[in-house]
Write an enzyme that holds these catalytic residues in place. Structure first.
Site, PDB file in Angstrom:
ATOM      1  N   ILE A   1      58.966 -20.284 -19.733  1.00 34.64           N
ATOM      2  CA  ILE A   1      58.402 -20.002 -18.405  1.00 34.64           C
ATOM      3  C   ILE A   1      59.443 -19.195 -17.625  1.00 34.64           C
ATOM      4  O   ILE A   1      60.568 -19.665 -17.430  1.00 34.64           O
ATOM      5  CB  ILE A   1      58.080 -21.316 -17.639  1.00 34.64           C
ATOM      6  CG1 ILE A   1      57.294 -22.301 -18.519  1.00 34.64           C
ATOM      7  CG2 ILE A   1      57.365 -21.031 -16.327  1.00 34.64           C
ATOM      8  CD1 ILE A   1      55.861 -21.974 -18.737  1.00 34.64           C
TER       9      ILE A   1
ATOM     10  N   ARG B   1      66.262 -43.185 -14.802  1.00 29.22           N
ATOM     11  CA  ARG B   1      67.389 -43.720 -14.011  1.00 29.22           C
ATOM     12  C   ARG B   1      67.152 -43.402 -12.541  1.00 29.22           C
ATOM     13  O   ARG B   1      66.264 -42.620 -12.208  1.00 29.22           O
ATOM     14  CB  ARG B   1      68.684 -43.029 -14.449  1.00 29.22           C
ATOM     15  CG  ARG B   1      68.632 -41.518 -14.225  1.00 29.22           C
ATOM     16  CD  ARG B   1      69.971 -40.821 -14.409  1.00 29.22           C
ATOM     17  NE  ARG B   1      69.906 -39.434 -13.986  1.00 29.22           N
ATOM     18  CZ  ARG B   1      69.473 -38.424 -14.734  1.00 29.22           C
ATOM     19  NH1 ARG B   1      69.053 -38.645 -15.965  1.00 29.22           N
ATOM     20  NH2 ARG B   1      69.444 -37.194 -14.258  1.00 29.22           N
TER      21      ARG B   1
ATOM     22  N   GLY C   1      68.827 -31.499 -19.711  1.00 26.46           N
ATOM     23  CA  GLY C   1      69.938 -30.933 -18.956  1.00 26.46           C
ATOM     24  C   GLY C   1      70.432 -29.606 -19.494  1.00 26.46           C
ATOM     25  O   GLY C   1      71.456 -29.113 -19.031  1.00 26.46           O
ATOM     26  N   GLY C   2      69.724 -29.022 -20.462  1.00 22.97           N
ATOM     27  CA  GLY C   2      70.034 -27.645 -20.866  1.00 22.97           C
ATOM     28  C   GLY C   2      70.829 -27.494 -22.145  1.00 22.97           C
ATOM     29  O   GLY C   2      70.970 -26.386 -22.648  1.00 22.97           O
TER      30      GLY C   2
ATOM     31  N   VAL D   1      70.913 -38.707  -8.540  1.00 22.72           N
ATOM     32  CA  VAL D   1      71.827 -38.320  -7.458  1.00 22.72           C
ATOM     33  C   VAL D   1      71.031 -38.032  -6.179  1.00 22.72           C
ATOM     34  O   VAL D   1      71.401 -38.457  -5.086  1.00 22.72           O
ATOM     35  CB  VAL D   1      72.640 -37.072  -7.866  1.00 22.72           C
ATOM     36  CG1 VAL D   1      73.483 -36.569  -6.685  1.00 22.72           C
ATOM     37  CG2 VAL D   1      73.527 -37.362  -9.071  1.00 22.72           C
TER      38      VAL D   1
ATOM     39  N   LYS E   1      64.256 -25.968 -27.990  1.00 30.20           N
ATOM     40  CA  LYS E   1      64.900 -27.093 -27.297  1.00 30.20           C
ATOM     41  C   LYS E   1      65.208 -28.229 -28.264  1.00 30.20           C
ATOM     42  O   LYS E   1      64.458 -28.472 -29.204  1.00 30.20           O
ATOM     43  CB  LYS E   1      63.963 -27.659 -26.213  1.00 30.20           C
ATOM     44  CG  LYS E   1      63.686 -26.734 -25.040  1.00 30.20           C
ATOM     45  CD  LYS E   1      62.823 -27.460 -24.009  1.00 30.20           C
ATOM     46  CE  LYS E   1      62.725 -26.666 -22.721  1.00 30.20           C
ATOM     47  NZ  LYS E   1      61.943 -27.387 -21.694  1.00 30.20           N
TER      48      LYS E   1
ATOM     49  N   GLU F   1      58.875 -24.278 -27.066  1.00 28.85           N
ATOM     50  CA  GLU F   1      57.955 -24.135 -25.936  1.00 28.85           C
ATOM     51  C   GLU F   1      57.884 -22.673 -25.523  1.00 28.85           C
ATOM     52  O   GLU F   1      58.848 -21.926 -25.691  1.00 28.85           O
ATOM     53  CB  GLU F   1      58.459 -24.945 -24.717  1.00 28.85           C
ATOM     54  CG  GLU F   1      58.250 -26.437 -24.814  1.00 28.85           C
ATOM     55  CD  GLU F   1      58.756 -27.174 -23.571  1.00 28.85           C
ATOM     56  OE1 GLU F   1      59.337 -26.529 -22.683  1.00 28.85           O
ATOM     57  OE2 GLU F   1      58.553 -28.398 -23.518  1.00 28.85           O
ATOM     58  N   LYS F   2      56.759 -22.298 -24.943  1.00 32.24           N
ATOM     59  CA  LYS F   2      56.679 -21.012 -24.256  1.00 32.24           C
ATOM     60  C   LYS F   2      57.769 -20.986 -23.181  1.00 32.24           C
ATOM     61  O   LYS F   2      57.955 -21.981 -22.476  1.00 32.24           O
ATOM     62  CB  LYS F   2      55.288 -20.889 -23.608  1.00 32.24           C
ATOM     63  CG  LYS F   2      55.085 -19.645 -22.783  1.00 32.24           C
ATOM     64  CD  LYS F   2      54.551 -18.519 -23.628  1.00 32.24           C
ATOM     65  CE  LYS F   2      54.406 -17.242 -22.810  1.00 32.24           C
ATOM     66  NZ  LYS F   2      54.262 -16.064 -23.679  1.00 32.24           N
TER      67      LYS F   2
HETATM   68  C1  MV4 Z   1      62.414 -24.659 -19.569  1.00 37.70           C
HETATM   69  C2  MV4 Z   1      62.589 -23.459 -18.837  1.00 37.70           C
HETATM   70  C3  MV4 Z   1      61.667 -22.451 -19.021  1.00 37.70           C
HETATM   71  N1  MV4 Z   1      60.637 -22.631 -19.892  1.00 37.70           N
HETATM   72  N2  MV4 Z   1      61.368 -24.793 -20.390  1.00 37.70           N
HETATM   73  C4  MV4 Z   1      66.583 -26.619 -18.465  1.00 37.70           C
HETATM   74  C5  MV4 Z   1      67.056 -28.021 -18.626  1.00 37.70           C
HETATM   75  C6  MV4 Z   1      65.915 -28.822 -19.131  1.00 37.70           C
HETATM   76  N3  MV4 Z   1      65.783 -29.979 -18.307  1.00 37.70           N
HETATM   77  C7  MV4 Z   1      64.735 -27.942 -19.089  1.00 37.70           C
HETATM   78  N4  MV4 Z   1      65.181 -26.646 -18.688  1.00 37.70           N
HETATM   79  C8  MV4 Z   1      64.350 -25.576 -18.673  1.00 37.70           C
HETATM   80  N5  MV4 Z   1      63.257 -25.677 -19.461  1.00 37.70           N
HETATM   81  C9  MV4 Z   1      60.515 -23.789 -20.550  1.00 37.70           C
HETATM   82  N6  MV4 Z   1      59.515 -23.947 -21.409  1.00 37.70           N
HETATM   83  C10 MV4 Z   1      63.685 -23.357 -17.981  1.00 37.70           C
HETATM   84  C11 MV4 Z   1      64.565 -24.414 -17.904  1.00 37.70           C
HETATM   85  C12 MV4 Z   1      65.663 -24.246 -16.994  1.00 37.70           C
HETATM   86  C13 MV4 Z   1      65.793 -25.069 -15.889  1.00 37.70           C
HETATM   87  C14 MV4 Z   1      64.898 -26.103 -15.626  1.00 37.70           C
HETATM   88  C15 MV4 Z   1      65.053 -26.910 -14.544  1.00 37.70           C
HETATM   89  C16 MV4 Z   1      66.111 -26.691 -13.677  1.00 37.70           C
HETATM   90  C17 MV4 Z   1      67.003 -25.710 -13.920  1.00 37.70           C
HETATM   91  C18 MV4 Z   1      66.869 -24.875 -15.025  1.00 37.70           C
HETATM   92  C19 MV4 Z   1      67.776 -23.863 -15.246  1.00 37.70           C
HETATM   93  C20 MV4 Z   1      67.642 -23.053 -16.332  1.00 37.70           C
HETATM   94  C21 MV4 Z   1      66.594 -23.251 -17.213  1.00 37.70           C
END
Ligand code: MV4
Length: 445
Positions: free
Chosen positions: A203, A292, A164-165, A295, A158, A200-201
């Site tokens: 999930i 913030r 937000g991805g 929405v 990351k 990160e691991k």
């Molecule tokens: C993750 C994850 C799985 N494992 N972190 C996506 C955006 C960012 N805010 C964090 N995100 C994720 N982090 C770990 N360690 C999966 C996501 C993720 C996700 C998280 C929240 C809402 C939608 C998502 C969609 C795809 C992946």
């Protein structure tokens, strides 16, 4: 209290802020781009100034133009809404130096939490679980492989400036780790001018649960319970609800308490959201803070009865929080459906055009937050959100029945919207049973 506030945003959130101010007896100064000239919500502000052409980079993102409008409009405070300048710590600092209150967190807390590696350190110091991962930034392949082999594959790379991805890469072995590290770092440099990445691991199939926080400038923090935002596609949330379904009360209480500890440790004030991933064993892990109003804030407003925008304004004016944690109820179930002007038959691309017919649902349990009306033209310049339908009922089955009725009553002609997709989702057995995770929509549609 402020007598006059500038609303540095557009569309439904600008209208939401103007409405909150009107109820508080506060005057509003709106700003608009050439694309938004003549929009009806601007008439509900006391004054409105044009700040430039349609492109956000030449108008809503121009700090000098916003500050000029604030000076000319003689306001004491600026509400940034969400998006645009809402999480720009430099903008918050400029407001402060111009003696204009920024309705949001202190710029120091914003820049601290805006860096995800720093945010992880704050969480750890506050005894809040973070996802197992690297201790800070990962500098090279050797270090990345050492981390991955300690925590075990799969891992997620990351960007520290991300969220937000953007700039994320999954790696399932050493080979893809090396490639992912380069790709994530290059994407981060390009998107955020910061190449820093951490690991990160990964999930698998997590739920996205986020806690609404209110904090005053005197050290008091309360939570307004949690929202489940797992129903998303390509990092665009589609449906949000509060409380999270199928999450035991003890877990909900633990997550909310963790969010309060983190908020205090970060020196954060005003409204904010602490985001967690919840795994299939209901273990939760902090991922990031949204500094913030969001929405999806209305679902928290409906279950608690607290007006979040009004609270933000009072807190920015230096008032103490008026409620105790015990007094924050979580009554019934609220569900929000985002209505976007998008074409499902064209890969959910924006569907600009003019709304030729609009019939909005109503009756018990229904709230519709939107700036659009019959004859309104959606342009190609901004995000495609045209409104939010929010229902509030005593139980989740009743809320779903209300939502089903409301979506069936809705008529929007002239543009394509995400209403048909929302109907399919809320009628799917997995959604009805609350068996949702962040992969549900993309696995099913
Ligand atoms: C993750 C994850 C799985 N494992 N972190 C996506 C955006 C960012 N805010 C964090 N995100 C994720 N982090 C770990 N360690 C999966 C996501 C993720 C996700 C998280 C929240 C809402 C939608 C998502 C969609 C795809 C992946």
């Amino acid at each position: 209290m402020f007598q006059r506030i500038l609303v540095a945003n557009r569309g439904e959130i600008a209208l939401r802020i103007i409405r909150a101010c009107r109820e508080m007896g506060i005057e509003t100064v709106a700003v608009f781009s050439e694309a938004d000239r003549g929009a009806h919500y601007l008439e509900l502000a006391d004054e409105a100034y044009c700040i430039g052409p349609a492109q956000a980079g030449d108008s809503y993102l121009m700090i000098n133009r916003i500050i000029s409008a604030a000076e000319i409009g003689n306001v004491q405070a600026i509400h940034p809404g969400y998006g645009f300048l809402a999480e720009n710590a430099h903008f918050a600092e400029v407001c402060q130096s111009c003696n204009i209150a920024f309705i949001g967190p202190p710029h120091e807390a914003m820049s601290l939490l805006g860096d995800k590696v720093n945010a992880r350190e704050v969480a750890t110091a506050a005894k809040v679980h973070v996802v197992p991962g690297s201790d800070g930034l990962v500098d090279d392949e050797t270090e990345a492989m050492a981390v991955a082999n300690r925590i075990g594959y799969p891992v997620l790379i990351k960007a520290t400036a991300g969220g937000g991805g953007k700039g994320m890469r999954v790696a399932r072995n050493d080979i893809s780790l090396k490639a992912g590290l380069k790709a994530a770092s290059a994407e981060a440099e390009k998107s955020f001018k910061n190449a820093g990445v951490y690991i990160e691991k990964f999930i698998e199939r997590p739920r996205h649960v986020e806690v609404q926080i209110l904090a005053d400038n005197h050290g008091k923090v309360v939570h307004l319970w949690e929202r489940d935002c797992s129903t998303q596609r390509r990092h665009q949330k589609l449906i949000e609800e509060s409380p999270a379904s199928n999450l035991p009360l003890s877990v909900r209480q633990d997550i909310c308490k963790a969010a309060v500890r983190l908020t205090k440790a970060a020196g954060y004030s005003n409204a904010g959201t602490v985001e967690f991933l919840v795994d299939q064993d209901n273990q939760f892990y902090f991922i990031e803070v949204n500094a913030r109003i969001q929405v999806e804030h209305p679902v928290s407003e409906l279950v608690t009865g607290i007006d979040l925008i009004q609270e933000q304004i009072r807190l920015a004016a230096g008032e103490e929080l008026g409620m105790t944690q015990r007094a924050v109820r979580c009554d019934g179930v609220a569900i929000e459906v985002r209505i976007n002007a998008e074409d499902p038959d064209n890969d959910f691309r924006g569907s600009p055009g003019t709304i030729t017919k609009l019939r909005v649902p109503g009756g018990p349990g229904i709230r519709f937050d939107s700036h659009v009306h019959e004859g309104y033209t959606i342009g190609p310049y901004y995000d495609s959100l045209i409104g939010k339908l929010i229902v509030h009922r005593n139980t989740r089955p009743e809320a779903l029945a209300c939502l089903r009725r409301a979506l069936d009553e809705f008529v929007i002609e002239g543009i394509k919207t995400t209403i048909p997709l929302a109907k399919e989702i809320i009628n799917h057995s997995a959604f009805i049973e609350g068996q949702i995770d962040t992969t549900f929509v993309e696995r099913t549609w």
